[in-house]
Motif scaffolding. Structure first.
Motif, PDB file in Angstrom:
ATOM      1  N   GLU A   8       0.816  -1.225  -0.106  1.00 11.26           N
ATOM      2  CA  GLU A   8       0.116   0.033   0.024  1.00 11.26           C
ATOM      3  C   GLU A   8       0.746   1.344  -0.014  1.00 11.26           C
ATOM      4  OE1 GLU A   8      -0.876   0.306   4.911  1.00 11.26           O
ATOM      5  OE2 GLU A   8      -2.303  -0.749   3.504  1.00 11.26           O
ATOM      6  N   SER A   9       2.017   0.974   0.355  1.00 10.66           N
ATOM      7  CA  SER A   9       3.073   2.395   0.341  1.00 10.66           C
ATOM      8  C   SER A   9       3.703   2.779  -0.894  1.00 10.66           C
ATOM      9  CB  SER A   9       4.121   2.365   1.532  1.00 10.66           C
ATOM     10  OG  SER A   9       4.923   1.449   1.052  1.00 10.66           O
ATOM     11  N   HIS A  26       7.534  -2.195  -0.127  1.00  7.11           N
ATOM     12  CA  HIS A  26       7.450  -0.889   0.618  1.00  7.11           C
ATOM     13  C   HIS A  26       8.014   0.335  -0.169  1.00  7.11           C
ATOM     14  CE1 HIS A  26       7.163  -3.817   3.762  1.00  7.11           C
ATOM     15  NE2 HIS A  26       6.262  -2.715   4.408  1.00  7.11           N
ATOM     16  N   PHE A  27       7.305   1.393  -0.495  1.00  8.26           N
ATOM     17  CA  PHE A  27       8.074   2.539  -0.996  1.00  8.26           C
ATOM     18  C   PHE A  27       8.717   2.520  -2.499  1.00  8.26           C
ATOM     19  CE2 PHE A  27       8.950   2.287   3.783  1.00  8.26           C
ATOM     20  CZ  PHE A  27       7.677   3.200   4.043  1.00  8.26           C
TER      21      PHE A  27
END
Length: 189
Positions: A8-9, A26-27
């Protein structure tokens, strides 16, 4: 439900293709026009720039940016914080854009160690291995093992990753023979 996973990031732009069972952690940012195969894994903080092509089964570790002009064939491994470039003479005041980018190709199964740098305009041969911290400034032959700054060939590696001795036979059963600056398989799997 999606056939791939995006944390979701992370951000995935429009006009992106992502293959089945690929995981984006992530990210990360996957930019417009990127094409990613199936069964890939992207660690934390990976950027895949516009129009980049990535094959099946690739593993891209944390903090890697794959810039426009770079192509990864199947089963390429990019170690943590390794670096690609795409412009040999960059200037902030005079950006060239894609017309000035040099193409870089990572062929099937090659591995790039942590913190290595691949200078643009070069090809890394299939199943080649680049040591951690190396700086590649020229084409790398198939199955070659490169290390140092600038990177130089220090041996050959098997498809399985083992360093080969002078007889070019691996403990896994694969055997090779020299073909110019490269190796070719001399027996079947």
């Amino acid at each position: 439900m999606s056939e791939y996973f995006v944390h979701e990031s992370s951000y995935v732009d429009e006009d992106v293709i992502i293959g089945k069972n690929t995981k984006i952690w992530h990210f990360c940012h996957i930019q417009k026009g990127a094409r990613i195969g199936k069964d890939c894994s992207f660690g934390q903080n990976v950027n895949v720039s516009n129009n980049v092509k990535i094959g099946n089964g690739c593993k891209v570790q944390n903090n890697v940016s794959i810039y426009e002009g770079v192509e990864l064939k199947d089963y390429v491994f990019c170690g943590p914080s390794m670096v690609f470039t795409n412009d040999l003479t960059p200037r902030a005041k005079y950006p060239k854009g894609p017309r000035g980018y040099k193409k870089t190709l990572l062929d099937t199964g090659c591995s790039i160690g942590a913190n290595a740098t691949i200078v643009c305009g070069n090809k890394i041969g299939q199943w080649a291995m680049i040591a951690s911290g190396a700086v590649v400034t020229k084409d790398v032959p198939d199955y070659a093992l490169y290390a140092g700054v600038p990177a130089k060939q220090i041996g050959f590696v098997c498809e399985c990753g083992n360093v080969l001795g002078e007889d070019l036979k691996c403990s896994c059963g694969r055997e090779y023979k020299k073909d110019k600056d490269s190796l070719v398989r001399s027996n079947d799997d």
